[in-house]
Design an enzyme around this catalytic site. Sequence first.
Site, PDB file in Angstrom:
ATOM      1  N   PRO A 154     -11.505  18.294   8.995  1.00 46.78           N
ATOM      2  CA  PRO A 154     -11.551  19.618   8.372  1.00 46.78           C
ATOM      3  C   PRO A 154     -12.013  20.665   9.389  1.00 46.78           C
ATOM      4  O   PRO A 154     -12.943  20.426  10.157  1.00 46.78           O
ATOM      5  CB  PRO A 154     -12.595  19.440   7.251  1.00 46.78           C
ATOM      6  CG  PRO A 154     -12.614  17.972   6.975  1.00 46.78           C
ATOM      7  CD  PRO A 154     -12.346  17.309   8.287  1.00 46.78           C
ATOM      8  N   THR A 184      -2.528   8.697   8.116  1.00 46.42           N
ATOM      9  CA  THR A 184      -1.325   8.008   7.650  1.00 46.42           C
ATOM     10  C   THR A 184      -1.580   6.504   7.536  1.00 46.42           C
ATOM     11  O   THR A 184      -2.096   5.893   8.460  1.00 46.42           O
ATOM     12  CB  THR A 184      -0.154   8.260   8.614  1.00 46.42           C
ATOM     13  OG1 THR A 184       0.085   9.671   8.698  1.00 46.42           O
ATOM     14  CG2 THR A 184       1.108   7.572   8.130  1.00 46.42           C
ATOM     15  N   GLU A 396       1.072  14.659  14.672  1.00 40.18           N
ATOM     16  CA  GLU A 396       1.078  14.376  16.109  1.00 40.18           C
ATOM     17  C   GLU A 396       1.118  15.660  16.937  1.00 40.18           C
ATOM     18  O   GLU A 396       1.606  15.672  18.070  1.00 40.18           O
ATOM     19  CB  GLU A 396       2.255  13.472  16.498  1.00 40.18           C
ATOM     20  CG  GLU A 396       2.199  12.092  15.898  1.00 40.18           C
ATOM     21  CD  GLU A 396       0.964  11.312  16.330  1.00 40.18           C
ATOM     22  OE1 GLU A 396       0.875  10.897  17.494  1.00 40.18           O
ATOM     23  OE2 GLU A 396       0.082  11.118  15.473  1.00 40.18           O
ATOM     24  N   GLY A 397       0.590  16.737  16.372  1.00 45.12           N
ATOM     25  CA  GLY A 397       0.567  18.025  17.059  1.00 45.12           C
ATOM     26  C   GLY A 397       1.620  18.956  16.497  1.00 45.12           C
ATOM     27  O   GLY A 397       2.801  18.630  16.496  1.00 45.12           O
TER      28      GLY A 397
END
Length: 419
Positions: A154, A184, A396-397
Amino acid sequence: MIDLEVPRKFRPLVEQARGMAEEVFRPISRKYDLAEHEYPRELDLVSAVIDGMSSSGAGQGAGASSSTRAAEGEGEGEVAAVGSGRRLPATGKVRNGSNMSSALSILETCRGDVGLTLSIPRQGLGNAAIAAVANEEQKARYAGHWAAMAITEPETGSDSGAIRTTAVRDGDEYVLNGEKIYVTAGERAELVVVWATLDRSLGKQAIKSFVVRRDNPGLKLVRLEHKLGIRASDTAAFHLDDCRVPAEDLLGDPEIRIEGGFGGAMQTFDNTRPLVAAMALGLTRASLDLTTELLAKAGVSVDWDRPAYTQSYAAARLLQMEADYEAAHLLTMRAAWMADNGKPNSMEASMAKAKAGRTCVNVSLACVELAGATGYAERELLEKWARDSKILDIFEGTQQIQLLVVARRLLGMSSSQLK
């Protein structure tokens, strides 16, 4: 248009993955989209098939768990690139081709369903993290286990260097405290690779990754997220409360190195970003194929020998989208090839992820539009693929982070110089 070729030794693997997508994933795709958080039992059989292929040597590189990086400068000579017979100079020959084969197989399974691909046991992104930075003893010890990856927190967003979760050494253990979100396969995995800092005052250099057993009492599941897409895949939030982890479960080098210390952790992304790009390619390919088929039934077809401006709008859009797909495909294969040959590929991995992710979103939405009411309704999977696509431009960005990485590499600037 370039006619991409699959290396001959990977063709059986690609055919197996394609069959899995069409015969297993596609038929149950809608079922598990509607039954969010229900584990797809059919994947146990898929996992057994992958294990059998790997043990026989036929499925080398099938999945994220086998994506490893060759040593830089290993070997000499040249290797065949994925393309029209072109050969690329190399400081090292492809020793195992694990990144290339993983990307090719993931591309095919994601033609069936991205969420189901992410839910295959023992093929999690955490497995790719272990493959990227673990030492040989750790790789052997974690082999055969399903690992999720916990990075995001967060208020930290895409800035991995701002991680607040702490790891404090206490004898032969580390004590982890913090929060992780958007993990995930977090509920289903046996292991969770947790990124934490050994010393907040040192910034990125003190960040390390730890393998935490899912049944560790200090790793507490807070919730499972309800999502726009990839609903077959569970996405968890965790709270780490005095979570004690054996010191031997710190991945790679335990020392804090001021110069390049964060680079080891970031190698994870250099391996996984081409795989996420491959996921986006699979969904893009599925959308294009189905839309082309639906338009052909309506009397609209593409003439590849005529300029786009002389054809209908729908045909011209398909031509444009096919070109974008080919560009993203080439970038992804290059990033995977570089990893297999021990070449630094941080910029190329980000290029592939940025292009493939954005292409996936644009193409899937355009295909819904081109298919009209059929694309918007649930009688076809186009609307589901449009929902699934967005995450491939985020995790992943994010798109913005990828472009920032590319800009830094091109300009030779550090993260402190270009924010």
